[in-house]
Design a protein around this motif. Structure first.
Motif, PDB file in Angstrom:
ATOM      1  N   LEU A   1      11.922  11.850  43.480  1.00  0.00           N
ATOM      2  CA  LEU A   1      12.882  12.649  44.244  1.00  0.00           C
ATOM      3  C   LEU A   1      14.122  12.939  43.400  1.00  0.00           C
ATOM      4  CD1 LEU A   1      12.705  10.785  47.685  1.00  0.00           C
ATOM      5  CD2 LEU A   1      11.220  12.605  46.805  1.00  0.00           C
ATOM      6  N   TYR A   2      14.643  11.900  42.770  1.00  0.00           N
ATOM      7  CA  TYR A   2      15.847  12.029  41.949  1.00  0.00           C
ATOM      8  C   TYR A   2      15.617  11.346  40.603  1.00  0.00           C
ATOM      9  CZ  TYR A   2      18.047  13.123  46.411  1.00  0.00           C
ATOM     10  OH  TYR A   2      18.357  13.683  47.624  1.00  0.00           O
ATOM     11  N   LEU A   3      16.100  11.994  39.576  1.00  0.00           N
ATOM     12  CA  LEU A   3      15.998  11.461  38.214  1.00  0.00           C
ATOM     13  C   LEU A   3      17.405  11.264  37.664  1.00  0.00           C
ATOM     14  CD1 LEU A   3      14.726  10.947  35.364  1.00  0.00           C
ATOM     15  CD2 LEU A   3      14.697  13.455  35.073  1.00  0.00           C
TER      16      LEU A   3
ATOM     17  N   TRP B   1      10.854  11.420  33.230  1.00  0.00           N
ATOM     18  CA  TRP B   1      11.052  12.849  33.450  1.00  0.00           C
ATOM     19  C   TRP B   1       9.732  13.500  33.867  1.00  0.00           C
ATOM     20  CZ3 TRP B   1      14.948  15.394  29.506  1.00  0.00           C
ATOM     21  CH2 TRP B   1      16.073  14.553  29.372  1.00  0.00           C
ATOM     22  N   GLN B   2       9.276  13.220  35.077  1.00  0.00           N
ATOM     23  CA  GLN B   2       8.033  13.826  35.561  1.00  0.00           C
ATOM     24  C   GLN B   2       8.010  13.791  37.080  1.00  0.00           C
ATOM     25  OE1 GLN B   2       4.689  11.598  34.002  1.00  0.00           O
ATOM     26  NE2 GLN B   2       5.717   9.627  34.293  1.00  0.00           N
ATOM     27  N   ASP B   3       7.119  14.605  37.650  1.00  0.00           N
ATOM     28  CA  ASP B   3       7.032  14.695  39.108  1.00  0.00           C
ATOM     29  C   ASP B   3       6.398  13.457  39.724  1.00  0.00           C
ATOM     30  OD1 ASP B   3       8.116  17.296  39.630  1.00  0.00           O
ATOM     31  OD2 ASP B   3       6.273  18.199  38.841  1.00  0.00           O
TER      32      ASP B   3
ATOM     33  N   GLY C   1      15.905  20.690  40.009  1.00  0.00           N
ATOM     34  CA  GLY C   1      14.632  21.005  39.377  1.00  0.00           C
ATOM     35  C   GLY C   1      14.417  20.244  38.082  1.00  0.00           C
ATOM     36  N   LEU C   2      13.231  19.680  37.949  1.00  0.00           N
ATOM     37  CA  LEU C   2      12.914  18.889  36.754  1.00  0.00           C
ATOM     38  C   LEU C   2      13.138  19.680  35.474  1.00  0.00           C
ATOM     39  CD1 LEU C   2      11.636  16.256  35.597  1.00  0.00           C
ATOM     40  CD2 LEU C   2       9.404  17.371  35.803  1.00  0.00           C
TER      41      LEU C   2
ATOM     42  N   ARG D   1      17.828  16.551  40.948  1.00  0.00           N
ATOM     43  CA  ARG D   1      17.066  16.518  42.197  1.00  0.00           C
ATOM     44  C   ARG D   1      15.719  17.163  41.890  1.00  0.00           C
ATOM     45  NH1 ARG D   1      16.390  19.617  46.861  1.00  0.00           N
ATOM     46  NH2 ARG D   1      16.445  18.457  48.835  1.00  0.00           N
ATOM     47  N   VAL D   2      14.686  16.333  41.824  1.00  0.00           N
ATOM     48  CA  VAL D   2      13.371  16.803  41.380  1.00  0.00           C
ATOM     49  C   VAL D   2      12.563  17.359  42.548  1.00  0.00           C
ATOM     50  CG1 VAL D   2      11.208  16.085  40.255  1.00  0.00           C
ATOM     51  CG2 VAL D   2      13.406  15.159  39.475  1.00  0.00           C
ATOM     52  N   ALA D   3      12.707  16.741  43.696  1.00  0.00           N
ATOM     53  CA  ALA D   3      11.946  17.205  44.860  1.00  0.00           C
ATOM     54  C   ALA D   3      12.723  16.903  46.124  1.00  0.00           C
ATOM     55  CB  ALA D   3      10.583  16.504  44.924  1.00  0.00           C
ATOM     56  N   GLY D   4      12.508  17.722  47.149  1.00  0.00           N
ATOM     57  CA  GLY D   4      13.111  17.455  48.451  1.00  0.00           C
ATOM     58  C   GLY D   4      12.474  16.203  49.040  1.00  0.00           C
ATOM     59  N   ASP D   5      13.228  15.559  49.881  1.00  0.00           N
ATOM     60  CA  ASP D   5      12.725  14.301  50.438  1.00  0.00           C
ATOM     61  C   ASP D   5      11.862  14.598  51.662  1.00  0.00           C
ATOM     62  OD1 ASP D   5      12.308  11.711  50.926  1.00  0.00           O
ATOM     63  OD2 ASP D   5      14.289  11.333  51.796  1.00  0.00           O
TER      64      ASP D   5
END
Lengths: 343, 343
Positions: free
Chosen positions: B46-48, B103-105, B316-317, B339-343
């Motif tokens: 979700l967050y990096l 650093w990945q989804d 976005g990653l 913020r890599v993805a919405g929760d």
């Protein structure tokens, strides 16, 4: 012992040295022997200590822990003195004291900087192993370095006034002691007489590699009094959690240049991941709390034969400048003391 | 939230950066989302967190406290993750955890590096003030720096993830907090919102003189995370007995040169007479003993409004490389999080 001496020879700071001091930076001067006023004593210097820190006081701007020596003033220095005339209630004529008479035959004191020595078989030791240099080793190694049994302690100038005590104290605490010194004679002495586990000769071009080989388990305490290439060689060998008591950096005292490379980033890049503690200290801070324990411990160890103190004695006040210049080049072998007068 | 995602985007280290990283040092790659084996969980990032230390892991030779990132591997990094599939008894699908997915989804984990986060209103704070950077400030300032009421604490990068907490903790302990930051907006924020007593703008050519004026009683604690010219400006202002917790030296991370002047002799010549303690530390060492106290104290202070945590959130990653490069140049304003993805 005369109480009506003719002249007081003094060695004055004639010029701020540029780099390594030269004889012309000093000037011999004679003055009438001063007369003590009420509350003063007249001191005759028997032994004068020569120590690297004095170089720092010869610059125009002092090091911060003590004022610089004014041009035309006697060079400062710790001394063993005989009280030859007293108008001070606490000091009798004839008493032996530790003082700060500096590079001169006679000095006055109001007594506030004097420590009675009682009767000592070898009073010059109060300038070395039983005095400030030995105390520097004791506080720096035991209180700051805190070596544990089986750890490795490295010290430069291994046969010098401070380093020789550092190595012997490390051994007494069950640690390995590895020294660095100049020349095979000093290295042999460090191992055979002082009990170092190894001593590397800086005149050997491979000494830094030899240091690594002599510290197969890395370095836990590096007693820093040298700086320069010794520090460079030590950094990659430091263990995680190592301690570096910092009491001097003689390799830099005479530097007039700050030519690169810049060695600071490498230092930080070593101290951080290795969690190293680098701690500057000035021995004068520690007398009130620790000197009594030091004198008791050291006297016990010396009397038991567990600790050897070697002096490099030169004779005559006029020999002080050349001897001091040699000290900064590592030419002394043991604690450097000038015998100024017979007792 | 999907549990059957199509691809795992990964940002790989394509080349060891020469100096400041460039976008070409990173490569975006896609892989099938991995499937957890027995005893594993599948994590969705979700967050990096983006932190300066990562730069050190991108060099061919690592910094010593963590292994270097192999070429072609995902860049490492702390993350807040949702468990999207679990074959692990301790982690339920849907749980929110603190992890190291990088650093990945998506990533797999055997659970040994995961910390359950429970339900947090703002889980990204677990990467900042309530996580590793905040803990770095807490351990470094309180345990190593040990500021006393009325003392002066100086910290560089005053609005960064670590520096902002250092300054606020210093104030909470009754010390003066003086910061250094890049630009008037950050300086104003440091003083008006974080409560620093003063903050100097490094873009101002007079900032070093201003630092001296802002520290009329000298500096007792310098929290070192910058190095370079900030350290240069701090050295002459250090008080006797000052402490320097050393957690980083971002000014040197991208250096490819060690051009002079040599700044090491000046450092030693400051630390010794001023009796300074310079202590490297790595925050990972302190979790077992201190993290619980940290989380309790920090949560209390944040909830009471005594401590402000600011995030600089990028989205976005794929934005990670540019954001990271900006971090090394001080372009972030607050804790930098992707913020890599919405929760």
């Amino acid at each position: 012992m005369s109480i009506t001496p003719a002249v007081n020879r003094r060695i004055l700071l004639a010029a701020h040295p540029q780099g390594l001091p030269r004889p012309a930076d000093f000037r011999l001067d004679t003055q009438p022997v001063p007369t003590p006023a009420e509350g003063q004593v007249l001191l005759r210097t028997l032994y004068l200590s020569l120590d690297p820190y004095m170089r720092n006081l010869m610059d125009e701007i002092g090091p911060g822990y003590a004022p610089p020596i004014p041009l035309g003033a006697p060079v400062v220095g710790g001394t063993v003195n005989r009280v030859v005339a007293s108008r001070h209630s606490r000091f009798q004529e004839g008493a032996l004291v530790l003082g700060n008479a500096g590079w001169q035959d006679y000095a006055l004191s109001d007594g506030s900087d004097l420590t009675p020595l009682g009767e000592m078989a070898q009073p010059s030791l109060a300038l070395g192993g039983l005095g400030m240099p030995g105390f520097t080793a004791y506080v720096g190694l035991l209180d700051i370095g805190q070596p544990r049994p089986g750890e490795t302690v490295v010290v430069g100038a291994a046969t010098g006034a401070v380093g020789a005590v550092v190595g012997q104290l490390a051994r007494l605490k069950g640690a390995r002691a590895v020294g660095i010194a100049s020349g095979p004679d000093k290295c042999r002495y460090a191992v055979e007489t002082l009990g170092f586990d190894a001593c590397l000769d800086r005149h050997n071009p491979h000494w830094a590699e030899d240091l690594a080989a002599a510290c197969p388990d890395g370095i836990d305490v590096y007693f820093e009094s040298v700086g320069g290439e010794v520090l460079d060689a030590v950094l990659p060998l430091l263990n995680s959690g190592a301690r570096i008591p910092l009491c001097g950096f003689i390799a830099h005292y005479n530097e007039r240049t700050t030519a690169g490379p810049d060695r600071l980033p490498r230092l930080l890049a070593t101290l951080l991941p290795k969690r190293v503690r680098l701690q500057g200290f000035v021995v004068f801070d520690h007398y009130a709390e620790r000197f009594e324990a030091f004198r008791r411990d050291m006297t016990t160890w010396v009397q038991a034969g567990d600790l050897t103190l070697r002096e490099d004695m030169v004779h005559g006040l006029e020999a002080a400048p050349e001897a001091f210049i040699g000290l900064l080049q590592g030419r002394n072998f043991g604690k450097l003391v000038v015998r100024v007068a017979g007792d």
